[in-house]
Every structure is written in structure tokens, then in C-alpha cells.
Design a protein around this motif. Structure first.
Motif, PDB file in Angstrom:
ATOM      1  N   LEU A 275     -42.390  25.333  33.441  1.00 16.14           N
ATOM      2  CA  LEU A 275     -41.290  25.582  34.375  1.00 16.14           C
ATOM      3  C   LEU A 275     -40.603  24.265  34.694  1.00 16.14           C
ATOM      4  CD1 LEU A 275     -39.654  27.199  36.419  1.00 16.14           C
ATOM      5  CD2 LEU A 275     -41.491  26.820  38.059  1.00 16.14           C
ATOM      6  N   ARG A 276     -41.428  23.290  34.951  1.00 16.94           N
ATOM      7  CA  ARG A 276     -40.914  21.951  35.258  1.00 16.94           C
ATOM      8  C   ARG A 276     -39.998  21.464  34.144  1.00 16.94           C
ATOM      9  NH1 ARG A 276     -42.593  18.104  38.595  1.00 16.94           N
ATOM     10  NH2 ARG A 276     -42.108  15.947  38.118  1.00 16.94           N
ATOM     11  N   ARG A 277     -40.455  21.632  32.910  1.00 10.48           N
ATOM     12  CA  ARG A 277     -39.672  21.184  31.752  1.00 10.48           C
ATOM     13  C   ARG A 277     -38.352  21.936  31.683  1.00 10.48           C
ATOM     14  NH1 ARG A 277     -38.994  23.070  27.148  1.00 10.48           N
ATOM     15  NH2 ARG A 277     -40.735  24.527  27.169  1.00 10.48           N
ATOM     16  N   LYS A 278     -38.431  23.248  31.911  1.00  9.27           N
ATOM     17  CA  LYS A 278     -37.217  24.070  31.880  1.00  9.27           C
ATOM     18  C   LYS A 278     -36.198  23.564  32.887  1.00  9.27           C
ATOM     19  CE  LYS A 278     -38.977  28.572  30.475  1.00  9.27           C
ATOM     20  NZ  LYS A 278     -39.204  29.925  30.987  1.00  9.27           N
ATOM     21  N   LEU A 279     -36.689  23.277  34.086  1.00 11.37           N
ATOM     22  CA  LEU A 279     -35.803  22.802  35.147  1.00 11.37           C
ATOM     23  C   LEU A 279     -35.121  21.515  34.730  1.00 11.37           C
ATOM     24  CD1 LEU A 279     -38.094  23.586  38.175  1.00 11.37           C
ATOM     25  CD2 LEU A 279     -35.947  24.698  37.591  1.00 11.37           C
ATOM     26  N   ILE A 280     -35.911  20.609  34.147  1.00 12.21           N
ATOM     27  CA  ILE A 280     -35.350  19.340  33.683  1.00 12.21           C
ATOM     28  C   ILE A 280     -34.278  19.620  32.642  1.00 12.21           C
ATOM     29  CG2 ILE A 280     -35.836  17.174  32.510  1.00 12.21           C
ATOM     30  CD1 ILE A 280     -37.112  17.196  35.165  1.00 12.21           C
TER      31      ILE A 280
END
Length: 109
Positions: free
Chosen positions: A5-10
Motif C-alpha cells: 500500500l505504501r508503495r502504491k501511495l508513493i
DNA sequence: CAGGTGACATGAG
DNA sequence: ACTCATGCCACCT
């Protein structure tokens, strides 16, 4: 929490700060609410309550991120989707949050 | 680089 | 209890 999720947000153009805010928000348990201030404190920026609001406003995944569980320090809903927080109150009430006169009944410090 | 904006917080009157 | 004025932070133009 979900690292992907974190990666997606980035990937969505969110900065580290923004991501931190959204993650913290996604961790709020069902039936609970948290204030913008609390979120700010959790991510290590006790006075960035305003910036927190900015982050939630840019939230690219409203389904994954329960932004409706974030309210003001005085119990008022604040704004939601650029409009009045009436929707927020409805959702919260449905999750078992105590609401009084359109205001969230949470323990104020 | 400087100015404006906003899903906020707080204290003072 | 209510309204107004200032402060704070990150983001955008």
C-alpha cells in the motif's frame, strides 16, 4: 501494515509525510475515531494538524483509507469530500461510534 | 524563490 | 458557549 500500500501511495505521487498520514489513518480500528492532531502526533509532527488534513484531502484510495474516521479535536466532523461532514457522521454512527447532536462523542483530553 | 491555500488547533475577548 | 485572530505545516502555482 501493508507495505505494498505504501508503495502504491508513493507511486500515486504522495510524499513520505502524506503516506505516513494515510497509513496511520488506515490503522484506525472500526468503531473508533482519531483527531487530526492525534494523527499528527503519531507520525511525529505534533503541530502538523493542518498538513494532515491536506494529506487526507489528496487521498487517492478512499476505500482503502477510512478517512471518515478522522475528525476535529473538538468532536466536530470537519469536512469530507470537500463538503460538510454529515456523511462522516452517518458512517461513523453505523460503525458504532457514539454521536450526540451531530457531534462525535469521544473522550476529550 | 515567494505567496496563497486548506478535510486544523488554541487562546483571548 | 461563541466568534475572531494567530500560529503551524506541507503542498501547489
Amino acid at each position: 501494515m501493508d507495505v505494498s500500500l505504501r508503495r502504491k501511495l508513493i507511486e500515486s505521487g504522495m510524499t513520505d509525510f502524506q503516506v505516513s498520514v494515510l497509513e496511520a489513518t488506515s490503522r484506525i480500528p472500526k468503531g473508533h475515531v482519531k483527531t487530526y492532531k492525534e494523527i499528527a502526533i503519531e507520525i511525529g509532527h505534533p503541530n502538523a494538524c493542518r498538513a494532515v488534513g491536506t494529506a487526507l484531502r489528496k487521498n487517492p484510495f478512499p476505500i482503502t483509507i477510512p478517512c471518515h474516521r478522522v475528525i476535529k479535536s473538538n468532536g466536530e466532523p470537519g469536512k469530507y469530500s470537500g463538503k460538510s461532514g454529515t456523511r462522516k457522521i452517518g458512517l461513523l454512527q453505523r460503525e458504532g461510534v457514539e454521536i450526540s447532536r451531530g457531534i462525535v462523542n469521544f473522550k476529550k483530553k
